[in-house]
Design an enzyme around this catalytic site. Structure first.
Site, mmCIF file in Angstrom:
data_model
loop_
_atom_site.group_PDB
_atom_site.id
_atom_site.type_symbol
_atom_site.label_atom_id
_atom_site.label_comp_id
_atom_site.label_asym_id
_atom_site.label_seq_id
_atom_site.Cartn_x
_atom_site.Cartn_y
_atom_site.Cartn_z
ATOM 1 N N GLY A 129 -2.177 9.861 1.599
ATOM 2 C CA GLY A 129 -1.971 9.942 0.154
ATOM 3 C C GLY A 129 -3.010 9.230 -0.700
ATOM 4 C CB SER A 171 4.758 4.368 -10.530
ATOM 5 O OG SER A 171 5.273 5.665 -10.816
ATOM 6 C CB THR A 216 -1.971 -2.029 1.530
ATOM 7 O OG1 THR A 216 -1.648 -1.801 0.164
ATOM 8 C CG2 THR A 216 -2.542 -3.424 1.720
ATOM 9 N N GLY A 217 -1.692 0.938 2.840
ATOM 10 C CA GLY A 217 -1.211 2.319 2.781
ATOM 11 C C GLY A 217 -2.388 3.291 2.774
ATOM 12 N N GLY A 218 -3.465 2.898 3.441
ATOM 13 C CA GLY A 218 -4.704 3.684 3.386
ATOM 14 C C GLY A 218 -4.750 4.864 4.339
ATOM 15 N N GLY A 255 -3.707 6.128 -0.990
ATOM 16 C CA GLY A 255 -4.490 5.118 -0.275
ATOM 17 C C GLY A 255 -5.660 5.751 0.460
ATOM 18 C CE1 TYR A 304 7.792 3.806 -6.367
ATOM 19 C CE2 TYR A 304 7.999 4.855 -8.521
ATOM 20 C CZ TYR A 304 7.240 4.551 -7.399
ATOM 21 O OH TYR A 304 5.939 4.977 -7.322
HETATM 22 N N1 NAP Z 1 2.090 10.208 -5.283
HETATM 23 C C1 NAP Z 1 2.594 9.978 -6.493
HETATM 24 O O1 NAP Z 1 2.981 10.914 -7.235
HETATM 25 C C2 NAP Z 1 2.698 8.563 -6.997
HETATM 26 C C3 NAP Z 1 2.947 8.377 -8.366
HETATM 27 C C4 NAP Z 1 3.032 7.089 -8.856
HETATM 28 C C5 NAP Z 1 2.855 6.004 -8.005
HETATM 29 N N2 NAP Z 1 2.617 6.219 -6.677
HETATM 30 C C6 NAP Z 1 2.423 5.037 -5.837
HETATM 31 O O2 NAP Z 1 1.227 5.189 -5.123
HETATM 32 C C7 NAP Z 1 1.313 4.537 -3.863
HETATM 33 C C8 NAP Z 1 0.970 5.500 -2.753
HETATM 34 O O3 NAP Z 1 1.844 6.584 -2.799
HETATM 35 P P1 NAP Z 1 1.610 7.904 -1.943
HETATM 36 O O4 NAP Z 1 2.130 9.021 -2.760
HETATM 37 O O5 NAP Z 1 0.236 7.967 -1.447
HETATM 38 O O6 NAP Z 1 2.638 7.635 -0.763
HETATM 39 P P2 NAP Z 1 2.647 8.043 0.791
HETATM 40 O O7 NAP Z 1 2.004 9.364 0.973
HETATM 41 O O8 NAP Z 1 4.056 7.877 1.223
HETATM 42 O O9 NAP Z 1 1.760 6.926 1.414
HETATM 43 C C9 NAP Z 1 2.217 5.594 1.482
HETATM 44 C C10 NAP Z 1 1.400 4.877 2.535
HETATM 45 O O10 NAP Z 1 1.829 3.525 2.553
HETATM 46 C C11 NAP Z 1 2.078 3.141 3.891
HETATM 47 N N3 NAP Z 1 3.153 2.165 3.887
HETATM 48 C C12 NAP Z 1 4.426 2.343 3.451
HETATM 49 N N4 NAP Z 1 5.123 1.231 3.634
HETATM 50 C C13 NAP Z 1 4.285 0.331 4.182
HETATM 51 C C14 NAP Z 1 4.430 -1.001 4.619
HETATM 52 N N5 NAP Z 1 5.606 -1.654 4.528
HETATM 53 N N6 NAP Z 1 3.365 -1.637 5.138
HETATM 54 C C15 NAP Z 1 2.175 -0.996 5.254
HETATM 55 N N7 NAP Z 1 1.981 0.262 4.865
HETATM 56 C C16 NAP Z 1 3.021 0.915 4.337
HETATM 57 C C17 NAP Z 1 2.465 4.422 4.630
HETATM 58 O O11 NAP Z 1 2.095 4.368 6.009
HETATM 59 P P3 NAP Z 1 3.141 3.862 7.134
HETATM 60 O O12 NAP Z 1 4.445 4.583 6.858
HETATM 61 O O13 NAP Z 1 2.503 4.272 8.409
HETATM 62 O O14 NAP Z 1 3.243 2.399 6.968
HETATM 63 C C18 NAP Z 1 1.596 5.449 3.922
HETATM 64 O O15 NAP Z 1 0.337 5.568 4.527
HETATM 65 C C19 NAP Z 1 2.739 3.988 -3.789
HETATM 66 O O16 NAP Z 1 2.732 2.647 -4.192
HETATM 67 C C20 NAP Z 1 3.493 4.829 -4.786
HETATM 68 O O17 NAP Z 1 4.600 4.167 -5.279
HETATM 69 C C21 NAP Z 1 2.538 7.470 -6.165
#
Ligand code: NAP
Length: 257
Positions: A19, A139, A14-16, A21, A152
């Site tokens: 980032g 996280s 999911t969220g693939g 995903g 969060y």
């Molecule tokens: N990057 C970091 O530093 C970091 C650190 C700790 C934890 N995380 C966690 O890692 C995960 C991914 O983060 P990321 O940094 O890759 O974020 P990102 O770049 O914002 O990617 C998030 C992805 O999730 C999708 N998404 C968001 N809401 C959704 C929904 N309701 N249904 C289906 N898809 C959804 C988005 O696509 P759409 O908007 O098109 O739906 C997007 O592709 C998150 O859970 C985040 O909390 C990230």
């Protein structure tokens, strides 16, 4: 070439589309899995498919809507008949000060990060093979007391508890449940969700790098490597853990660096 093989396995990310995903989907495909990616924006998923190549399929769905995830399960079942790995990763990570948290904001965070992971897994269980692997995304923010991240941090801490319960509930089906807690890994969301400028992202990355023993922020594919490990038999005796993938940032006293 992946260190672990997932030939013949079917995975959901999911969220693939972006980032972490996308990094997870990339590594899963490289390891030999067929991968379903889920997100809300068709255009983003289309771009991801181009990057990922063969053995991947996109489904537009919102993880915060149970009926969407039931539809995703039905599609996977109709096309592949089964599912082996879930990387439940979609998340929403905008911050808000305690006094500024609104009900709408809190609901939005809970709906994606907690309810979304709950019903993603519940919807997939009927099509999940016994012996499968579930990986939830938490996280490092869950346990460092970062200001402005009440909602969060609460959802990400809750996910760790949820995984432990599922580890025992799914014992009879030999399905393992683990959590990945990423550290700082600049992704699309830093700009599109958090509203940072590219300069701010660069500054943030430099500041974090100084606090990380590895000496840099992470890469999305490094989360993907952990997903492949936890999804494969190489981790067959690892269950219920919270794997912190943060270059050591939360494992040491920053003053020692
Ligand atoms: N990057 C970091 O530093 C970091 C650190 C700790 C934890 N995380 C966690 O890692 C995960 C991914 O983060 P990321 O940094 O890759 O974020 P990102 O770049 O914002 O990617 C998030 C992805 O999730 C999708 N998404 C968001 N809401 C959704 C929904 N309701 N249904 C289906 N898809 C959804 C988005 O696509 P759409 O908007 O098109 O739906 C997007 O592709 C998150 O859970 C985040 O909390 C990230």
């Amino acid at each position: 070439m992946s260190a672990y093989t997932l030939n013949g396995k079917v995975a959901l990310v999911t969220g693939g589309g972006t980032g972490l995903g996308l990094g997870g989907a990339k590594r899963l495909v490289e390891a030999g899995a067929f991968v379903y990616i889920v997100g809300r924006r068709q255009s983003v998923l289309d771009e991801a498919i181009k990057k990922l190549g063969a053995n991947v399929r996109a489904i537009v769905a919102d993880v915060s809507k149970k009926e969407d995830m039931v539809r995703v399960a039905a599609t996977i079942c109709a096309e592949k008949g089964k599912l082996d790995i879930i990387f439940s990763n979609a998340g929403y990570y905008k911050g808000a000060k305690l006094e500024d948290v609104t009900e709408e904001y809190f609901d939005a965070i809970v709906n994606v990060n907690l309810k979304g992971q709950m019903f993603t897994v519940q919807a997939m269980l009927p099509i999940m093979n016994d012996g499968g692997s579930i990986i939830l995304t938490s996280s490092m923010t869950a346990f460092i007391g970062l200001p402005e991240y009440t909602g969060y941090a609460a959802t990400k801490a809750a996910v760790i508890g949820m995984a432990k319960v599922w580890t025992t509930e799914l014992k009879s089906r030999k399905i393992r449940v683990n959590v990945i807690s990423p550290g700082a890994i600049p992704t699309e969301g830093y700009e599109t969700v958090q509203g940072m400028t590219p300069e701010q992202v660069k500054e943030f990355a430099e500041k974090c790098a100084a606090e990380i023993p590895v000496g840099r922020v992470g890469r999305a594919e490094e989360i993907g490597d952990s997903v492949v490990f936890l999804g494969s038999d190489a981790s067959s005796f690892i269950n219920g853990v919270n794997l912190v993938v943060d270059g050591g940032q939360t494992q040491v006293y920053a003053g020692n660096l």
